[in-house]
Scaffold this active site. Structure first.
Site, short mmCIF file in Angstrom:
data_model
loop_
_atom_site.label_atom_id
_atom_site.label_comp_id
_atom_site.label_asym_id
_atom_site.label_seq_id
_atom_site.Cartn_x
_atom_site.Cartn_y
_atom_site.Cartn_z
N ASN A 147 -31.82 63.75 -77.43
CA ASN A 147 -32.13 65.07 -76.88
C ASN A 147 -31.42 65.64 -75.67
OD1 ASN A 147 -33.73 63.64 -75.05
ND2 ASN A 147 -35.76 64.40 -75.59
N ARG A 285 -37.35 64.42 -63.92
CA ARG A 285 -38.75 64.07 -63.75
C ARG A 285 -39.09 64.56 -62.35
NH1 ARG A 285 -38.45 63.47 -68.29
NH2 ARG A 285 -38.74 61.38 -69.74
N GLN A 314 -48.49 64.85 -66.29
CA GLN A 314 -48.31 65.98 -67.61
C GLN A 314 -49.45 65.42 -68.38
OE1 GLN A 314 -43.51 66.85 -67.46
NE2 GLN A 314 -44.38 65.70 -69.30
N HIS A 333 -42.95 70.95 -70.47
CA HIS A 333 -41.93 70.07 -70.28
C HIS A 333 -41.52 70.19 -71.98
CE1 HIS A 333 -40.50 65.51 -70.10
NE2 HIS A 333 -39.60 66.40 -70.47
#
Ligand code: NDP
Length: 400
Positions: A147, A285, A314, A333
């Protein structure tokens, strides 16, 4: 037979999708630079389907159950009463996505004596205590490159949306207004600006390549320098350290992994050395930035904008200060989990599992930790240690 726990995010609030806006997604077989996309022997899903949510199961159930393995899929991952915590004691493999990370702290690893493989469906394995994984002799692997381009596209979108003040302008339309002056009072052209990336790995380099046609002046810093011909092609200036880069840039994008060397890199001190009114884009991050220092820099105007999609922990607690910052462009995210990306990392997970169960080597570029040390991409891009501290706070999302 193995027990595999797969932690995925929840289905959409209206239920698992019955249809999609598009019928197909382009098939990517080779990434820039020549690495091939995942090559499992087979897949049991249609690329373009939702695979990353609980009902999508990364398309793995048939494959695993046909071989007699136990496959548990859950989104319930935080706190001592979570399904993850209850099921860990005899699990051999935990699969997790960085978007909804199963934090594998040293305590959890200690509670899972049979745990041998932590597999990241995506990129970025900082949700695993890598030091504890090294000490235990576990394998940690991720689906490198799956990704990276998805994120690079997102970074470009976020840079443009911040510099051009897109989000507030869109909101004026929704509110029924025609407030041109309100929209443009914070709107600039990107053209001519100095734009720098912290790290020029797969994402950082792709961001540089995508920004070149905008006629900006490009900068980067990294632990390893890009080949001279790439520097020349992009006309990009190399900086030996982060401080040298941030002093001259109008826009800074963070594209390095989180590990002890990068944790809290952007603190009050570094932010104060940035150009006044710079934009900071962080899709890497959250913990690479000091949460409260970012809030202070936005409130004081030292930063003109902060955007990205990564939070800590998260899911972010409902009262996380970044939710209400002025001039932010945060999303949950999502940048690396487009339907296009899901097809690639689900295939990559399948490839790694096929290797694991057939005792074939996992591709070196997928390895983060192996045989008691950093390995593969981990040896190149990470440093030893632990970055999961504070992750137990993720439970606040469901209890608050
Ligand atoms: P790569 O491994 O290709 O690139 C990482 C780069 O960071 C490498 O060039 C590495 O340097 C560099 N780096 C590491 N430490 C430092 C440091 N201290 N200072 C400067 N540079 C450093 O990974 P990707 O580009 O594919 O991904 C990068 C990160 O982006 C991931 O680790 C993940 O955290 C995040 N990500 C976020 C996603 C999202 O959905 N928001 C999805 C995918 C990734 P070298 O190797 O030269 O030592």
């Amino acid at each position: 037979m193995a027990k595999i726990i797969c932690v995925l995010y929840d289905d959409p609030v209206d239920g698992y999708p019955k249809s999609y806006p598009r019928d197909t997604v382009p098939e990517i077989t080779v990434y820039p630079g020549g690495q091939t996309a995942p090559t499992p022997k087979a897949i049991d899903f249609k690329p373009g389907e939702m695979l990353g949510s609980v009902s999508g199961e990364l398309g793995l159930r048939k494959f695993l159950e046909d071989q007699g393995h136990t496959f548990i899929v859950t989104s319930d991952k935080d706190g001592p009463d979570s399904i993850l915590e209850k099921e860990l004691h005899d699990a051999e493999i935990v699969i997790s996505q960085p978007f909804w990370p199963a934090y594998l702290t040293a305590e959890r690893i200690a509670k899972a004596p049979k745990l041998k493989l932590a597999l990241t469906a995506g990129i970025g394995s900082d949700h695993v205590d890598l030091q504890a994984a090294i000490d235990r002799g576990m394998t940690v692997a991720e689906i490198t490159y799956s990704n990276s381009i998805s994120v690079a596209e997102h970074v470009v979108m976020m840079i443009l949306s911040q510099v051009r003040n897109y989000i507030p302008s869109y909101q004026w339309v929704v509110k029924g207004g025609w407030n041109i002056a309100d929209c443009v009072t914070r709107s600039y052209d990107l053209e001519g600006m100095e734009v720098g990336t912290i790290a020029a790995g797969r994402i950082g380099l792709a961001v540089l390549r995508r920004l070149k046609p905008f006629d900006v002046k490009l900068h980067y810093t990294d632990r390893h320098r890009l080949p001279a011909e790439v520097e020349k092609e992009l006309n990009v200036t190399y900086h030996p350290d982060v401080e040298s880069l941030i002093r001259v840039c109008d826009v800074v994008t963070i594209n390095c992994p989180l590990h002890p060397e990068t944790e809290h890199m952007f603190d009050d001190n570094l932010l104060s050395k940035m150009k006044h009114g710079a934009y900071l884009i962080n899709t890497a991050r959250a913990k690479i930035c000091d949460r409260d220092a970012i809030a202070r820099a936005l409130e004081s105007g030292q930063l003109a904008g902060y955007a990205g999609d990564v939070w800590f922990p998260q899911p972010a607690p409902k009262d996380h200060p970044w939710r209400t910052l002025p001039h932010h462009g945060m999303t949950p995210h999502i940048s690396g989990t487009s339907l296009s990306a899901q097809a690639r990392y689900a295939a990559g997970v399948r490839e790694v599992l096929e290797c694991w169960f057939e005792s074939r080597p996992i591709r070196d570029e997928y390895l983060v930790v192996d045989s008691g040390k950093l390995a593969g991409v981990g040896a190149h891009s990470y440093s030893e240690g632990n970055a999961t501290e504070g992750s137990e706070e993720a439970v606040k999302f469901k209890t608050a």
